[in-house]
Scaffold this active site. Structure first.
Site, PDB file in Angstrom:
ATOM      1  N   ASP A 120       0.819  -1.680  -0.132  1.00  0.00           N
ATOM      2  CA  ASP A 120       0.012  -0.125   0.220  1.00  0.00           C
ATOM      3  C   ASP A 120       1.225   1.668   0.476  1.00  0.00           C
ATOM      4  O   ASP A 120       0.204   2.179   0.512  1.00  0.00           O
ATOM      5  CB  ASP A 120      -0.706   0.368   1.328  1.00  0.00           C
ATOM      6  CG  ASP A 120      -2.050  -1.011   1.418  1.00  0.00           C
ATOM      7  OD1 ASP A 120      -2.328  -1.825   0.287  1.00  0.00           O
ATOM      8  OD2 ASP A 120      -2.097  -1.555   2.234  1.00  0.00           O
ATOM      9  N   GLU A 121       2.530   0.938  -0.616  1.00  0.00           N
ATOM     10  CA  GLU A 121       3.087   2.551  -0.686  1.00  0.00           C
ATOM     11  C   GLU A 121       3.518   2.510  -1.868  1.00  0.00           C
ATOM     12  O   GLU A 121       4.002   3.996  -1.685  1.00  0.00           O
ATOM     13  CB  GLU A 121       4.039   2.161   0.311  1.00  0.00           C
ATOM     14  CG  GLU A 121       4.127   1.778   2.056  1.00  0.00           C
ATOM     15  CD  GLU A 121       3.458   2.970   2.556  1.00  0.00           C
ATOM     16  OE1 GLU A 121       3.749   4.084   2.818  1.00  0.00           O
ATOM     17  OE2 GLU A 121       3.086   3.001   3.554  1.00  0.00           O
TER      18      GLU A 121
END
Lengths: 323, 323, 323, 323
Positions: free
Chosen positions: D267-268
């Site tokens: 999720d980065e």
């Protein structure tokens, strides 16, 4: 004057008297009391409209309560210009002390006193929806997929089209497909046959999912059920045909879509829901059409959902949409 | 089961039984009945919270009605996970058959039965707001201008700042300006003096309009009134300092602003209102700051307005905002 | 065909050849090369419009580059229906090998070949804006505050009103205030005096910030500078007077605001910017007015900002807005 | 300094010198010149990234033009903090005076001088997309329907799932369906088989359409094509699992969705597109899930579309998305 603070007096002792000890640390998975929404057969929704007077809210609450109904949600609207009052009461009748007939008689008495129009819809009566469609099938697909996903509390017994294209799709979702080709000469006949079929299938709502035929005033007069249309513009801008072309020519910076009830005045019926999306000089008509498709799907689905949940009242040419 | 249709059965006879003849053609200028909202001295708002049980809505309606109050608007929320019930009732007490004390005793009895926390706010009691500000003055200006334009039903007796900059502006709007310079050593003293002044001026609400000091837990504990803050990000993203820099570094495509009640947990208090605006790779930090200013103003103003109209209840770390 | 991947081939070696070692870990505070935007005196913007043909982009780039200009940003638009080409080139002339006159002659030659209309705006020429206002002063305040905050690269030498109300506000911001009361008889005379004053003050742009007078066709014909208006509806819906009343009567679920250039066709000029905000049956006309104020301020400010940055081209009744 | 006004000098003579007589009254149906977009085989897109220096724009324009290419659209971005320059040039090579190899050699020379990374994508090379899906199939349906409607310029040769559910749907759209059940023990093996299949089918892009398995760092390292994921929150808020539950517990007033390139940091990765939708205390987790579905579909589709049109460049952990 207040017993216990409901608003945060900041950190020190906010709401501490209100905090039930057993609530603390409760996980989201646990429901503190059974949600009556679980069993729809005892749920009902009462819709009410009347001239605004004192005491309506209390009279209805008292009557429902007196019969043992438990009010789950209630919302009302007062139009002070028109002097009209509107209310939606959603309640649980699983512990009625009397029966539904008695309750209806009770409501009827109150209605008589206040000059109310009213409607009682039982939670176990899923509405039966007929979808009308032409060549553009994105709204049809969208409604069928939402229905399939359990988003819409309804049955879809019928899809009507003036083209054969959607037949396979419709059948794969388990609905009946009927083609009614319409031309200048057979329009009244075809509409008459449509009405017969709609009655036979006990349809409660017609959704025009980009249906490109204009329904005649006679059809609307006789069909006896509400008709929701999706218009591909932000009404009242761009009434009539080819709204994306009109939007392009006017050079607007937003395009819209509008879901409304159909009346004999084309594109003039009561608006249920609208939304817009940003566009720019870069967007040719084809881009507006593409962007608009997403908008049409979402706006139509929201309107249909509100209608199915008995959240929409109409008066004059306007709607009250209780959320 | 229905007496009179409330939804359009399409063109033929939509709502015709409901159409009061004297309504037809009525111009929008004419109000059918006097709007009691005109005289705030008889209006009041009752806020209620309690464990969810059967009969609450009806009991309160009955009690208010029994004393002669006319319910103008009521909204409620049931959190079925937490088993909590919340209600806001706005009513007109101009034709009370008893008096306000009797009514309060009546409410108190019901509250006892249901284990309610409740609060009764009278319409003639404008809240008294203190605005705290630092160097960025756009939210201060915005609130003062909205107040000046009659948008906010409140008095603004005081503006507090840790800088002298805003003094002239504040005074031109007729409010008192007090500077409290805060540093590591004098913080507790200054906060103590602030609390004294807030009490002296009978302040009901503190609004942190981009106030760049962190209020101590002790201040929050003692001040005894709610504190609303505007945080310049879409919380819980970008907690803490320099959120626009954080947003820039993360490369988000939307920036946000969040208005929330202040608790001792920095940026963790109950959220009242949030909104976002689109950004892109073209936006340097300075552009985000500029775009964010509009967002901060609007989000803070909406939250303050909701609070002033007694539309916000808090529970746990969340809010119910009745619209 | 590619030398070095520009898109992430996922984790392993994404863009690693491109990663300049000295960039790694660089803080956001450090600018790798001086931003020429810092010194506006060498910056310029070239706006171009012509029939679409092959080679325009390259010819202009070559000409600018040949004179030593450094192109900082360029954006173009082709309207393939109209066969028109539009371009905005923002460039740094601090290292011109010739001078500005030679550069303009070079551009002029290219323009001749392609049948271009063009405009060269120097970065050190802040536009001079006159704001026209009537009784509603929220857009006036908003523009003055934005100007004060450094958001708008412009000078505001003049505010014109047909009412005296705003005089003090305007003067506190250091601008000249002139009242021109307009009635049926003196309109031409007053407009003539306005034009003289606008010329005397060398005004480049007129902004109608809720100015409730209709400018005559003669005024628009003679004034010789663009005029931006904010209309309080989502044009083309609700043209003309009292758009919020119209929106209320139609029962729309969104209200809008539109900033556009003024032409002699009322509310029909090229649209620069539009936006909307959600409303519902709960919103009386007064609520629409209040919600609309925020919209009007933001939409007008965005349009003015785009104009001031020479991002707007018009053609026919439409705009190209380069962002 | 200007030859011909490009901005409306209001009514009198706006742009009149620019108005080509034969344009007047031209209907929208008529295209003044053939749109080269009609034949994609001659179109190409050049993506470029390098340290920012003077003369890049002109050098590339000149080189393309020198070979006879016609630039249709060009957009660029300068990140002055990082000192990086990015450009996307879309051009028509149907009248190349040389051939594509010579053009590429020309670009390569310029690239060498400026230290450019670059990529040339030919318009006749539709990207080949593999969609990965688990049980939630709304994004899968949405992508397949958009592809079917001609919205996405791509081929979809493969759908991969860890469940059998979507098989029939996928096949009805003419794509191959492969189930790879993944557990703790077989993950590396299964991923290896997936990579082989992806290579065999010549896949250019993987889209995780609510694929609930975490791809291993090894997979991402080896697969050699970009992977786009849809995360059902407004990142960086609510990283990790069950973001709708997190949003519910935090009491946010907006929920979001984020499409991003996948990196080994969960999720980065670089964000391509985000959007939000309003929610309230009325929305239970189930309502957030339902509202979020529409958002996920739209945000993912927009991101995929931008990628397919070669509008996205990544650098560090950010994207440049040319619109």
């Amino acid at each position: 004057m207040s017993e216990i603070p409901l608003l945060p007096k900041s950190i020190g002792h906010p709401l501490s008297q209100l905090e039930d000890p057993q609530l603390t640390g409760k996980s989201l998975e646990f429901a503190a009391m059974p949600d009556p929404a679980g069993d729809p057969t005892h749920l009902a929704t009462l819709l009410v409209r009347c001239p605004d007077r004192k005491g309506i809210v209390a009279s209805l609450a008292q009557t429902l309560s007196g019969h043992g109904a438990n009010i789950l949600a209630a919302d009302q609207h007062r139009d002070s210009l028109e002097g009209q009052f509107f209310q939606r009461i959603h309640f649980d009748g699983s512990e009625l002390q009397t029966d539904w007939s008695s309750l209806e008689r009770g409501i009827s008495e109150v209605a008589g006193r206040f000059g109310m129009g009213w409607q009682l819809v039982h939670g176990n009566e899923s509405k039966r929806v007929a979808i009308f469609v032409s060549k553009y099938d994105h709204c049809l697909w969208d409604l069928l997929l939402r229905h399939h996903a359990g988003e819409l509390d309804a049955e879809v017994p019928l899809v009507v089209s003036n083209h054969p294209d959607a037949e396979e799709t419709v059948k794969s979702f388990g609905a009946r497909f009927e083609q009614f080709s319409v031309n200048g000469e057979n329009k009244r006949d075809q509409e008459q046959r449509e009405i017969e079929l709609l009655r036979e299938l006990d349809v409660d709502l017609i959704v025009l999912a980009r249906y490109m035929q204009i329904l005649s005033a006679e059809f609307l007069d006789e069909v006896g059920v509400p008709v929701i249309n999706i218009h591909h513009s932000f009404l009242p801008a761009f009434i009539g045909g080819r709204p994306y072309h009109q939007a392009y020519e006017r050079g607007v910076k937003l395009i819209g879509a509008t879901a409304h009830y159909v009346t004999s005045q084309l594109d003039e019926g009561p608006i249920i829901e609208q939304d817009v999306v940003r566009c720019s000089h870069r967007d040719a008509v084809g881009d507006l059409v593409r962007k608009g498709r997403d908008l049409e799907k979402i706006v139509l689905a929201r309107a249909v959902r509100c209608h199915l949940e008995d959240r929409v009242l109409t008066y004059g040419n306007k709607t009250v949409v209780f959320d």
